[in-house]
Motif scaffolding. Structure first.
Motif, PDB file in Angstrom:
ATOM      1  N   UNK A 291     -22.725 -60.397  26.067  1.00 55.89           N
ATOM      2  CA  UNK A 291     -21.575 -59.498  25.942  1.00 55.89           C
ATOM      3  C   UNK A 291     -21.531 -58.926  24.524  1.00 55.89           C
ATOM      4  N   UNK A 292     -21.532 -57.579  24.448  1.00 56.51           N
ATOM      5  CA  UNK A 292     -21.590 -56.887  23.154  1.00 56.51           C
ATOM      6  C   UNK A 292     -20.391 -55.955  23.034  1.00 56.51           C
ATOM      7  N   UNK A 293     -19.659 -56.042  21.935  1.00 60.94           N
ATOM      8  CA  UNK A 293     -18.531 -55.135  21.717  1.00 60.94           C
ATOM      9  C   UNK A 293     -19.022 -53.698  21.621  1.00 60.94           C
ATOM     10  N   UNK A 294     -18.249 -52.810  22.267  1.00 54.38           N
ATOM     11  CA  UNK A 294     -18.628 -51.396  22.326  1.00 54.38           C
ATOM     12  C   UNK A 294     -17.446 -50.551  21.876  1.00 54.38           C
ATOM     13  N   UNK A 295     -17.696 -49.611  20.944  1.00 55.55           N
ATOM     14  CA  UNK A 295     -16.611 -48.758  20.449  1.00 55.55           C
ATOM     15  C   UNK A 295     -16.057 -47.870  21.558  1.00 55.55           C
ATOM     16  N   UNK A 296     -14.727 -47.835  21.638  1.00 53.95           N
ATOM     17  CA  UNK A 296     -14.079 -46.923  22.576  1.00 53.95           C
ATOM     18  C   UNK A 296     -14.145 -47.348  24.019  1.00 53.95           C
TER      19      UNK A 296
ATOM     20  N   UNK B 254     -30.011 -53.149  32.844  1.00 56.03           N
ATOM     21  CA  UNK B 254     -29.425 -53.772  31.658  1.00 56.03           C
ATOM     22  C   UNK B 254     -29.019 -52.685  30.677  1.00 56.03           C
ATOM     23  N   UNK B 255     -27.831 -52.156  30.855  1.00 56.76           N
ATOM     24  CA  UNK B 255     -27.392 -51.109  29.936  1.00 56.76           C
ATOM     25  C   UNK B 255     -26.013 -50.594  30.275  1.00 56.76           C
ATOM     26  N   UNK B 256     -25.709 -49.435  29.736  1.00 57.29           N
ATOM     27  CA  UNK B 256     -24.411 -48.815  29.965  1.00 57.29           C
ATOM     28  C   UNK B 256     -24.234 -47.636  29.030  1.00 57.29           C
ATOM     29  N   UNK B 257     -23.098 -46.959  29.147  1.00 52.73           N
ATOM     30  CA  UNK B 257     -22.842 -45.794  28.305  1.00 52.73           C
ATOM     31  C   UNK B 257     -22.330 -46.216  26.935  1.00 52.73           C
ATOM     32  N   UNK B 258     -22.803 -45.500  25.920  1.00 47.06           N
ATOM     33  CA  UNK B 258     -22.366 -45.754  24.541  1.00 47.06           C
ATOM     34  C   UNK B 258     -22.031 -44.409  23.904  1.00 47.06           C
ATOM     35  N   UNK B 259     -21.244 -44.449  22.836  1.00 46.39           N
ATOM     36  CA  UNK B 259     -20.876 -43.242  22.108  1.00 46.39           C
ATOM     37  C   UNK B 259     -21.918 -43.009  21.008  1.00 46.39           C
ATOM     38  N   UNK B 260     -22.571 -41.863  21.047  1.00 46.44           N
ATOM     39  CA  UNK B 260     -23.614 -41.539  20.068  1.00 46.44           C
ATOM     40  C   UNK B 260     -22.969 -41.013  18.785  1.00 46.44           C
TER      41      UNK B 260
ATOM     42  N   UNK C 210     -35.634 -35.719  25.268  1.00 45.97           N
ATOM     43  CA  UNK C 210     -34.345 -36.256  25.705  1.00 45.97           C
ATOM     44  C   UNK C 210     -33.197 -35.396  25.180  1.00 45.97           C
ATOM     45  N   UNK C 211     -32.295 -35.030  26.058  1.00 44.33           N
ATOM     46  CA  UNK C 211     -31.126 -34.235  25.670  1.00 44.33           C
ATOM     47  C   UNK C 211     -29.983 -35.198  25.343  1.00 44.33           C
ATOM     48  N   UNK C 212     -29.686 -35.350  24.067  1.00 42.08           N
ATOM     49  CA  UNK C 212     -28.631 -36.255  23.621  1.00 42.08           C
ATOM     50  C   UNK C 212     -27.894 -35.581  22.465  1.00 42.08           C
ATOM     51  N   UNK C 213     -26.575 -35.713  22.471  1.00 44.39           N
ATOM     52  CA  UNK C 213     -25.763 -35.031  21.456  1.00 44.39           C
ATOM     53  C   UNK C 213     -24.800 -36.014  20.799  1.00 44.39           C
ATOM     54  N   UNK C 214     -24.502 -35.805  19.518  1.00 39.27           N
ATOM     55  CA  UNK C 214     -23.544 -36.676  18.844  1.00 39.27           C
ATOM     56  C   UNK C 214     -22.141 -36.510  19.402  1.00 39.27           C
ATOM     57  N   UNK C 215     -21.346 -37.567  19.278  1.00 39.61           N
ATOM     58  CA  UNK C 215     -19.944 -37.604  19.706  1.00 39.61           C
ATOM     59  C   UNK C 215     -19.794 -37.510  21.229  1.00 39.61           C
ATOM     60  N   UNK C 216     -20.894 -37.793  21.951  1.00 40.04           N
ATOM     61  CA  UNK C 216     -20.828 -37.808  23.411  1.00 40.04           C
ATOM     62  C   UNK C 216     -21.307 -39.157  23.938  1.00 40.04           C
ATOM     63  N   UNK C 217     -20.813 -39.515  25.135  1.00 40.18           N
ATOM     64  CA  UNK C 217     -21.269 -40.745  25.782  1.00 40.18           C
ATOM     65  C   UNK C 217     -22.676 -40.532  26.331  1.00 40.18           C
TER      66      UNK C 217
END
Length: 368
Positions: free
Chosen positions: A256-261, A304-310, A339-346
């Motif tokens: 279990x890992x703490x995740x922002x937001x 093994x994963x999930x959404x995170x805030x970039x 890979x299409x990834x943007x800051x401030x997005x999940x």
């Protein structure tokens, strides 16, 4: 056959202990790299092997001979220094053959050795020049040539590339590796650059504050670091070290890992046994993937994963680095360039748990 054997070596200056119980053994033809941050004792250890520094305890053997109290000139070694240490008034040819002239080697042997080494290092056109007329890379070749004509039992390199620019360091690194392969030379090499260590070595010694942290092949050091210091020091970008909590559920270890937001990120690892309640999870950036569900994902990462805030996206040509925060610490994922990834997005990330290291937060030692 063991070419270098160091047993329980100690080095102190008065009450200040520099090297603590050093034990190292390498075979003929090995390329041993001593690596660690500035002040860790790696250059002092090299100087002890060379006989330039007396040791305070222990024993050093070269090719089966105890050389603990033997002078440097009688140890059958050759050393390449960071500063090149060339004689400015002598030609390249005379710099290379100087040691042979001092030892009384006949002229025909000198000339034959000079021609052979000049060909190996591709410095034939430079033989009549003075060191002041050479570039940094050419001077380093001459310094290597002076060592090579000795044909010693053991070569010692003390950060030989640190004075060169980045591009030249890469090309000289390749030349040194090729020389090692061609000559099957036995080499001990000091550097603070972990990329040099990984690319050159057959065996790496990672040091911190005069203590050996781990000895192993580049693959062992990179993939199974013995502790958090090695994990953080070896690799660029470094291994992510993420604080986490552990519980058991239906025979599976839950991380279990703490995740922002959002709620904590929960990963299930069926391949690891008992772990303490608090751990640090170590995962290389290249073992964190985009969680697309595609078949190209390693099986151990598919669930093994999930959404995170970039937080930050760093395009780097062949790769895209995405930085998020997990467990209160920055975590870097090395993604494919397209890979299409943007800051401030999940963004969905998946962790390859077959490559994960677990460490104790108390002493930093590896748990799996």
């Amino acid at each position: 056959m063991s070419i270098l054997n160091i047993e329980h070596l100690q080095k102190s200056y008065g009450d200040t202990h520099i090297l603590h119980d050093i034990n190292i053994s390498i075979d003929e033809g090995d390329f041993l790299v001593l690596v660690g941050p500035s002040g860790c004792g790696k250059s002092t250890l090299l100087n002890c092997i060379a006989g330039l520094e007396p040791i305070s305890g222990g024993q050093i053997s070269i090719a089966g001979r105890d050389v603990t109290g033997v002078s440097p000139k009688d140890r059958d070694i050759a050393m390449v220094f960071q500063s090149y240490a060339l004689y400015p008034t002598m030609s390249v040819a005379k710099n290379i053959t100087f040691g042979m002239r001092v030892r009384g080697v006949d002229k025909a042997t000198q000339e034959a050795k000079l021609a052979e080494v000049a060909r190996q290092l591709q410095i034939e056109p430079l033989l009549n020049r003075k060191p002041g007329q050479l570039s940094g890379g050419q001077r380093q070749r001459v310094a290597m040539g002076r060592a090579l004509v000795r044909d010693p039992k053991l070569f010692l390199f003390d950060e030989p590339l640190s004075n060169l620019d980045a591009k030249l360091r890469v090309s000289m690194r390749t030349e040194i590796k090729k020389l090692h392969q061609d000559l099957n030379a036995s080499i001990v090499y000091v550097t603070h650059d972990q990329i040099e260590a990984m690319t050159l070595a057959t065996k790496i010694v990672v040091m911190k504050a005069g203590v050996i942290q781990q000895i192993g092949t580049p693959s062992e050091i990179y993939n199974r670091p013995a502790n958090m210091f090695v994990a953080d020091f070896m690799g660029s970008p470094a291994m992510n070290l993420i604080p986490a909590r552990v519980s058991r559920h239906d025979g599976t270890t839950r991380i279990e890992i703490d995740r922002e937001g959002g709620a904590p990120l929960v990963l299930s690892d069926p391949n690891v046994g008992d772990l303490p309640g608090e751990i640090v999870m170590g995962v290389r950036p290249e073992d964190i993937h985009e969680a697309t569900g595609d078949a190209h994902l390693p099986q151990a990462a598919q669930h093994a994963g999930g959404e995170v805030l970039i937080d930050v996206v760093e395009p780097a040509g062949a790769d895209t680095f995405a930085v998020t925060r997990l467990g209160g610490t920055p975590v870097t994922a090395r993604l494919r360039a397209e890979t299409v990834v943007r800051p401030k997005q999940a963004f969905p990330l998946a962790f390859d748990l077959s490559k994960v290291s677990y460490f104790s937060p108390k002493d930093g030692e590896r748990l799996n």
